[in-house]
Design an enzyme around this catalytic site. Structure first.
Site, mmCIF file in Angstrom:
data_model
loop_
_atom_site.group_PDB
_atom_site.id
_atom_site.type_symbol
_atom_site.label_atom_id
_atom_site.label_comp_id
_atom_site.label_asym_id
_atom_site.label_seq_id
_atom_site.Cartn_x
_atom_site.Cartn_y
_atom_site.Cartn_z
ATOM 1 N N ARG A 20 0.822 -1.214 0.000
ATOM 2 C CA ARG A 20 0.000 0.000 0.000
ATOM 3 C C ARG A 20 0.854 1.260 0.000
ATOM 4 N NH1 ARG A 20 -3.239 -1.297 4.950
ATOM 5 N NH2 ARG A 20 -2.199 -3.302 4.966
ATOM 6 N N GLU A 43 1.509 -6.245 13.239
ATOM 7 C CA GLU A 43 0.354 -6.377 14.137
ATOM 8 C C GLU A 43 -0.240 -7.778 13.980
ATOM 9 O OE1 GLU A 43 -2.796 -3.615 13.288
ATOM 10 O OE2 GLU A 43 -3.865 -4.066 15.144
HETATM 11 O O1 LIG Z 1 3.317 -0.594 11.810
HETATM 12 P P1 LIG Z 1 3.175 -2.041 11.445
HETATM 13 O O2 LIG Z 1 2.629 -2.875 12.571
HETATM 14 O O3 LIG Z 1 4.421 -2.610 10.874
HETATM 15 O O4 LIG Z 1 2.048 -2.125 10.332
HETATM 16 C C1 LIG Z 1 1.945 -1.224 9.271
HETATM 17 C C2 LIG Z 1 2.177 -1.899 7.957
HETATM 18 O O5 LIG Z 1 1.184 -2.924 7.771
HETATM 19 C C3 LIG Z 1 0.577 -2.745 6.498
HETATM 20 O O6 LIG Z 1 1.253 -3.439 5.505
HETATM 21 P P2 LIG Z 1 1.132 -5.006 5.269
HETATM 22 O O7 LIG Z 1 2.410 -5.641 5.717
HETATM 23 O O8 LIG Z 1 -0.146 -5.509 5.844
HETATM 24 O O9 LIG Z 1 1.192 -5.157 3.711
HETATM 25 P P3 LIG Z 1 0.386 -4.610 2.444
HETATM 26 O O10 LIG Z 1 0.699 -3.155 2.310
HETATM 27 O O11 LIG Z 1 1.012 -5.437 1.371
HETATM 28 O O12 LIG Z 1 -1.083 -4.865 2.613
HETATM 29 C C4 LIG Z 1 0.666 -1.257 6.248
HETATM 30 O O13 LIG Z 1 0.559 -0.941 4.884
HETATM 31 C C5 LIG Z 1 2.017 -0.919 6.819
HETATM 32 O O14 LIG Z 1 3.069 -1.112 5.879
HETATM 33 N N1 LIG Z 2 -5.204 -2.006 11.500
HETATM 34 C C1 LIG Z 2 -4.559 -1.882 10.344
HETATM 35 N N2 LIG Z 2 -5.206 -1.390 9.266
HETATM 36 C C2 LIG Z 2 -4.555 -1.268 8.076
HETATM 37 N N3 LIG Z 2 -3.292 -1.602 7.903
HETATM 38 C C3 LIG Z 2 -2.629 -2.098 8.952
HETATM 39 N N4 LIG Z 2 -1.355 -2.502 9.073
HETATM 40 C C4 LIG Z 2 -1.181 -2.918 10.343
HETATM 41 N N5 LIG Z 2 -2.291 -2.772 11.057
HETATM 42 C C5 LIG Z 2 -3.221 -2.255 10.201
#
Ligand SMILES: O=P(O)(O)OC[C@H]1O[C@H](OP(=O)(O)OP(=O)(O)O)[C@H](O)[C@@H]1O
Ligand SMILES: Nc1ncnc2[nH]cnc12
Length: 179
Positions: free
Chosen positions: A63, A100
């Site tokens: 994202r 998370e």
């Molecule tokens: O602060 P954190 O606990 O590390 O979480 C935040 C991260 O989690 C999500 O990515 P995700 O790894 O879910 O991947 P995506 O963008 O491919 O959906 C979001 O886009 C952040 O990069």
């Molecule tokens: N609650 C949340 N919503 C969207 N992106 C996330 N990445 C980690 N936690 C998330």
């Protein structure tokens, strides 16, 4: 709350118990589908790139790519992808981290970041801070300087900001929205 914050917040959808029970997922797809909101977001993040004196913009897969790429174009800076492990063909630096919901490893092409670079990291959500922390570690290991971290939304209750303080070493963390 300013108009832009109201606009951005109104375009983020809360999805309960996704991708697992207990997580309130912040879905940015309605914001991306609204050109006025996406443009306002891009302009706000590009303003941060300019204010922090960034010379490159890093986006965090997946994202973060969607937000960071137009920011780089708008700010006239190069875009550097930080990818999940195993996706980059060249010589990489890798960093493991906890999420998370689970754990992961990210990588950057070592040749994309150099000592003279000041790097702004852009992502959609700051949750525990694990992803952002790993990206900041990669940037410093590559020998570059961290200009700052800019996110659309910070989930304040997860304590990511405090976790990131050492890795930021004084660079700003700017969240357009905090919940
Ligand atoms: O602060 P954190 O606990 O590390 O979480 C935040 C991260 O989690 C999500 O990515 P995700 O790894 O879910 O991947 P995506 O963008 O491919 O959906 C979001 O886009 C952040 O990069
Ligand atoms: N609650 C949340 N919503 C969207 N992106 C996330 N990445 C980690 N936690 C998330």
């Amino acid at each position: 709350m300013t108009d832009i914050r109201e606009l951005l917040l109104s375009r983020i959808r809360d999805v309960a118990d996704y991708p697992e029970p207990g997580v309130m997922f912040k879905d940015i797809t309605p914001l991306l589908a609204d050109p006025a909101a996406f443009t306002a977001l891009t302009d706000a993040l590009a303003g941060i790139a300019e204010r922090t004196g960034a010379t490159k913009v890093v986006g965090l897969e997946a994202r973060g790519f969607i937000l960071a790429a137009p920011v780089a174009v708008r700010a006239g800076l190069g875009f550097i992808p930080v990818r999940k492990a195993g996706k980059l063909p060249g010589a990489t630096l890798s960093q493991a981290y906890d999420l998370e919901y689970g754990s992961a490893e990210i990588e950057v092409h070592a040749e994309d970041l150099r000592g003279e670079d000041r790097v702004l990291v852009v992502d959609d959500v700051l949750a525990t801070g694990g992803t952002a922390e790993a990206s900041l570690q990669l940037i410093r290991r590559a020998g570059a300087e961290v200009a700052g971290l800019a996110v659309l939304m910070e989930l304040g209750f997860l304590g990511g900001r405090a976790r990131l303080e050492p890795a930021l070493t004084g660079a700003p963390l700017e969240a357009l929205l905090t919940v």
